[in-house]
Design a protein around this motif. Sequence first.
Motif, mmCIF file in Angstrom:
data_model
loop_
_atom_site.group_PDB
_atom_site.id
_atom_site.type_symbol
_atom_site.label_atom_id
_atom_site.label_comp_id
_atom_site.label_asym_id
_atom_site.label_seq_id
_atom_site.Cartn_x
_atom_site.Cartn_y
_atom_site.Cartn_z
ATOM 1 N N LEU A 130 0.818 -1.207 0.000
ATOM 2 C CA LEU A 130 0.000 0.000 0.000
ATOM 3 C C LEU A 130 0.854 1.260 0.000
ATOM 4 N N THR A 131 2.049 1.188 0.559
ATOM 5 C CA THR A 131 2.899 2.381 0.624
ATOM 6 C C THR A 131 3.974 2.366 -0.465
ATOM 7 N N ASP A 132 3.794 1.474 -1.450
ATOM 8 C CA ASP A 132 4.682 1.431 -2.604
ATOM 9 C C ASP A 132 6.147 1.210 -2.200
ATOM 10 N N GLN A 133 6.356 0.263 -1.301
ATOM 11 C CA GLN A 133 7.722 -0.004 -0.838
ATOM 12 C C GLN A 133 8.218 -1.374 -1.265
ATOM 13 N N LEU A 134 7.597 -1.937 -2.306
ATOM 14 C CA LEU A 134 8.000 -3.280 -2.726
ATOM 15 C C LEU A 134 9.074 -3.256 -3.812
ATOM 16 N N GLY A 135 9.496 -2.063 -4.199
ATOM 17 C CA GLY A 135 10.594 -1.969 -5.160
ATOM 18 C C GLY A 135 10.136 -2.048 -6.602
ATOM 19 N N ALA A 136 11.111 -2.184 -7.490
ATOM 20 C CA ALA A 136 10.844 -2.120 -8.924
ATOM 21 C C ALA A 136 10.133 -3.362 -9.443
ATOM 22 N N ASN A 137 10.296 -4.478 -8.742
ATOM 23 C CA ASN A 137 9.706 -5.741 -9.188
ATOM 24 C C ASN A 137 8.858 -6.319 -8.055
ATOM 25 N N PRO A 138 7.697 -5.688 -7.807
ATOM 26 C CA PRO A 138 6.913 -6.057 -6.615
ATOM 27 C C PRO A 138 6.462 -7.515 -6.598
ATOM 28 N N ILE A 139 6.150 -8.076 -7.778
ATOM 29 C CA ILE A 139 5.670 -9.465 -7.799
ATOM 30 C C ILE A 139 6.777 -10.403 -7.318
ATOM 31 N N GLU A 140 7.980 -10.174 -7.822
ATOM 32 C CA GLU A 140 9.108 -11.000 -7.386
ATOM 33 C C GLU A 140 9.366 -10.837 -5.892
ATOM 34 N N GLU A 141 9.273 -9.587 -5.412
ATOM 35 C CA GLU A 141 9.515 -9.325 -3.995
ATOM 36 C C GLU A 141 8.496 -10.071 -3.129
ATOM 37 N N VAL A 142 7.212 -9.967 -3.480
ATOM 38 C CA VAL A 142 6.175 -10.656 -2.709
ATOM 39 C C VAL A 142 6.394 -12.165 -2.777
ATOM 40 N N LEU A 143 6.676 -12.657 -3.961
ATOM 41 C CA LEU A 143 6.905 -14.091 -4.160
ATOM 42 C C LEU A 143 8.032 -14.600 -3.255
ATOM 43 N N HIS A 144 9.148 -13.899 -3.270
ATOM 44 C CA HIS A 144 10.303 -14.348 -2.482
ATOM 45 C C HIS A 144 10.062 -14.227 -0.983
ATOM 46 N N ARG A 145 9.447 -13.127 -0.565
ATOM 47 C CA ARG A 145 9.225 -12.951 0.879
ATOM 48 C C ARG A 145 8.231 -13.990 1.394
ATOM 49 N N LEU A 146 7.186 -14.314 0.603
ATOM 50 C CA LEU A 146 6.232 -15.348 1.042
ATOM 51 C C LEU A 146 6.933 -16.695 1.160
ATOM 52 N N GLY A 147 7.828 -16.979 0.226
ATOM 53 C CA GLY A 147 8.593 -18.219 0.300
ATOM 54 C C GLY A 147 9.447 -18.267 1.555
ATOM 55 N N ASP A 148 10.162 -17.165 1.829
ATOM 56 C CA ASP A 148 10.991 -17.087 3.045
ATOM 57 C C ASP A 148 10.150 -17.364 4.289
ATOM 58 N N VAL A 149 9.021 -16.627 4.374
ATOM 59 C CA VAL A 149 8.209 -16.692 5.582
ATOM 60 C C VAL A 149 7.663 -18.101 5.791
ATOM 61 N N SER A 150 7.189 -18.737 4.725
ATOM 62 C CA SER A 150 6.622 -20.083 4.894
ATOM 63 C C SER A 150 7.710 -21.051 5.343
ATOM 64 N N LEU A 151 8.910 -20.913 4.797
ATOM 65 C CA LEU A 151 9.987 -21.823 5.191
ATOM 66 C C LEU A 151 10.372 -21.604 6.657
ATOM 67 N N VAL A 152 10.383 -20.347 7.095
ATOM 68 C CA VAL A 152 10.694 -20.065 8.501
ATOM 69 C C VAL A 152 9.649 -20.710 9.405
ATOM 70 N N PHE A 153 8.372 -20.553 9.046
ATOM 71 C CA PHE A 153 7.316 -21.149 9.884
ATOM 72 C C PHE A 153 7.440 -22.669 9.920
ATOM 73 N N LEU A 154 7.720 -23.275 8.782
ATOM 74 C CA LEU A 154 7.821 -24.738 8.764
ATOM 75 C C LEU A 154 9.019 -25.208 9.591
ATOM 76 N N LEU A 155 10.134 -24.498 9.487
ATOM 77 C CA LEU A 155 11.321 -24.893 10.266
ATOM 78 C C LEU A 155 11.078 -24.696 11.764
ATOM 79 N N VAL A 156 10.412 -23.602 12.126
ATOM 80 C CA VAL A 156 10.109 -23.377 13.545
ATOM 81 C C VAL A 156 9.153 -24.459 14.041
ATOM 82 N N THR A 157 8.169 -24.825 13.200
ATOM 83 C CA THR A 157 7.223 -25.873 13.579
ATOM 84 C C THR A 157 7.959 -27.165 13.917
ATOM 85 N N LEU A 158 8.912 -27.524 13.064
ATOM 86 C CA LEU A 158 9.652 -28.767 13.300
ATOM 87 C C LEU A 158 10.604 -28.638 14.488
ATOM 88 N N SER A 159 10.904 -27.407 14.887
ATOM 89 C CA SER A 159 11.814 -27.212 16.021
ATOM 90 C C SER A 159 11.104 -27.338 17.370
#
Lengths: 215, 317
Positions: free
Chosen positions: A39-68
């Motif tokens: 909403l504040t236009d802070q996703l950079g020049a390639n917002p789709i890629e940014e959202v895609l990568h950050r969602l991937g990061d976040v899901s992997l962190v949650f899964l690793l924490v779950t297994l921990s």
Amino acid sequence: MTDSTFGLQSKKRLRLIFLRFFIWFAGMTPAVWLVWRLLTDQLGANPIEEVLHRLGDVSLVFLLVTLSITPLRGITGWNEVIKIRRPLGLFGFFYLTMHFLTYAVLDQTLDFEFIIEDVLERPYITIGFTAWVLLIPLAVTSTKGWIRRLGKRWKNLHRLAYLATTLGVAHFYWQVKADTYWPTLAALLIVGLMVYRIRGNRSGSWPQVLQSRKH
Amino acid sequence: MLIGKSKKIPSSEMTPENVYINRREFIGKSAAIGASTSLGWRSSDFGGLRERRFLQKDWSKVRSELDEELTPFGDVTSYNNFYEFGTGKSDPARNSHSLKPRPWTIEVGGLCDNPGTYDLADFIKPGKIEDRVYRMRCVEAWSMVIPWQGFSLKNVIDRAKPSGSARFVEFQTLNDVEQMPGQRYGVLRWPYIEGLRLDEAQHPLTMLVTGVYGTTLPNQNGAPIRLIVPWKYGFKGIKSIVSMRFLEQMPTNTWKRSASQEYGFYANVNPDVPHPRWSQARERRIGEFRRRPTLMFNGYADEVASLYSGMDLRIHY
């Protein structure tokens, strides 16, 4: 019921409420953060890629924490922590689903010809997609009813979380060009978690391990 | 001087007239804020928002010859692959303030009759700075359309007089961890090395760049001087060049050394030869939503395809 046991129980209840609040807070923060940046236009020049990568990061962190969580319980003896394992895993699945949908809808604009080619012919996408598919039955059977219905089989089924998360780490590792710092860290963590789990299982079931650690 | 045209350059890559008209207007304005291309480097005040808006406004009407819209200045200068300043896309804009693009020395050597060490101003003397709008296609399947200022590399090659045995040109980026903090990490082997076959290097489209959007090249884009080879993937466009050598043998470029099964020496944009891990058939133009088909040689096939006649581009990727 004496006063003191009642006090203990309400304390326990309070702690549970706090834990639940904490889980929802931790689980929603990445989503709120991404929407805020959108909403504040802070996703950079390639917002789709940014959202895609950050969602991937976040899901992997949650899964690793779950297994921990299980090793964390084993090491600290803090049994209550197991109560947050299921919501953590479900948040991991939620973000992974959003990751996949971002890829399919925003990145590939539902051009199925290309999506199918990617899933079949690009190994890192194949394994990432497999990880998501593997987690679907786990998310579905995460309810109390399913736990009761499946009995002992539930535990075996949910060991798939290890396979899915390992595939997720491989997917992460495989898609970077040269900087493997974070994927390596994730890989070390999943290997450590599995070693801990395998050693634990060899020396008996979990309650026994807990017992032996307490003495 | 600034807007000189060379007759050797085919009309297809000339900047349309409206750019020049627009540019005259622009030069007049830019003199007031000191942003001329007279090699006066000012990296510290570059990120100023007011200047950024000014630039965007002034160039927004400009389109390249294929009527493709220019990628906004803010995107061109904030979304970069320049691992010397970190591996994230926004790292170069954030970290490249430590680079000092002036004074700058460039060494010309190897198999040539006129080697030498030049100060930047002397190095670029054989060239006439001109505007060129080029497509830029990254190997990661995104692309931009960028108005560069610079001149054909051929100008400085001719001055160096490569000897008959020279078949390749090798370039090196600055190797100085004090100025380039990303070089502390071994993600790639430093210094960054790129190379071209001599005939590719002499092609009129191959360009040495000293400016973008009419202003001096920002640090994150490869200040003070970089290479642009518009029909090749972006990583061939080596930044912050300090040396140029003529060789008989093909040099090993950095990304090829890093992963030779994925990145070759030629690195020509080719929708039919996928990267081993992803398709190169389509690309996301920065600023656009839907991916667009990638063009053979990034749309410059008419000019450059003959350089590769008889070569199997699946092998020479």
